[in-house]
Write a protein that holds these residues in place. Structure first.
Motif, PDB file in Angstrom:
ATOM      1  N   VAL A  44       0.843  -1.200   0.000  1.00 46.56           N
ATOM      2  CA  VAL A  44       0.000   0.000   0.000  1.00 46.56           C
ATOM      3  C   VAL A  44       0.875   1.246   0.000  1.00 46.56           C
ATOM      4  N   ARG A  45       1.946   1.237   0.760  1.00 44.28           N
ATOM      5  CA  ARG A  45       2.869   2.376   0.789  1.00 44.28           C
ATOM      6  C   ARG A  45       3.458   2.639  -0.599  1.00 44.28           C
ATOM      7  N   GLY A  46       3.793   1.578  -1.316  1.00 47.53           N
ATOM      8  CA  GLY A  46       4.330   1.724  -2.673  1.00 47.53           C
ATOM      9  C   GLY A  46       3.315   2.336  -3.619  1.00 47.53           C
ATOM     10  N   MET A  47       2.049   1.918  -3.501  1.00 44.14           N
ATOM     11  CA  MET A  47       1.012   2.480  -4.361  1.00 44.14           C
ATOM     12  C   MET A  47       0.790   3.957  -4.033  1.00 44.14           C
ATOM     13  N   ILE A  48       0.820   4.300  -2.753  1.00 42.44           N
ATOM     14  CA  ILE A  48       0.650   5.698  -2.354  1.00 42.44           C
ATOM     15  C   ILE A  48       1.799   6.538  -2.910  1.00 42.44           C
ATOM     16  N   PHE A  49       3.014   6.002  -2.883  1.00 44.38           N
ATOM     17  CA  PHE A  49       4.170   6.731  -3.402  1.00 44.38           C
ATOM     18  C   PHE A  49       4.008   7.039  -4.888  1.00 44.38           C
ATOM     19  N   LYS A  50       3.437   6.112  -5.650  1.00 42.52           N
ATOM     20  CA  LYS A  50       3.257   6.297  -7.094  1.00 42.52           C
ATOM     21  C   LYS A  50       2.284   7.421  -7.426  1.00 42.52           C
ATOM     22  N   VAL A  51       1.321   7.676  -6.547  1.00 42.71           N
ATOM     23  CA  VAL A  51       0.319   8.715  -6.813  1.00 42.71           C
ATOM     24  C   VAL A  51       0.340   9.781  -5.713  1.00 42.71           C
ATOM     25  N   SER A  52       1.487  10.007  -5.115  1.00 39.95           N
ATOM     26  CA  SER A  52       1.584  10.922  -3.968  1.00 39.95           C
ATOM     27  C   SER A  52       1.201  12.352  -4.319  1.00 39.95           C
TER      28      SER A  52
END
Length: 58
Positions: A44-52
């Motif tokens: 989830v953290r990785g996905m948030i980073f992609k669309v931060s």
């Protein structure tokens, strides 16, 4: 990591590339100001980073 993270879509996904749109769909965000509470995992953290630049994290 444990716990929950709340994310809010604050900018429109219009004009984003298809991968970013798919990431927002995977996070469960479809409308501006929509909030989702998800488990705080590395995926989830990785996905948030992609669309931060489109979301706000609480």
């Amino acid at each position: 990591m444990s716990g929950q993270v709340t994310i809010t879509l604050v900018k429109s996904k219009i004009g984003c590339n298809p991968k970013q749109k798919a990431t927002l769909e995977a996070l469960g965000l479809k409308r501006i100001r929509q909030e989702k509470t998800l488990p705080d995992t590395p995926a989830v953290r990785g996905m948030i980073f992609k669309v931060s630049h489109l979301v706000e994290v609480k």
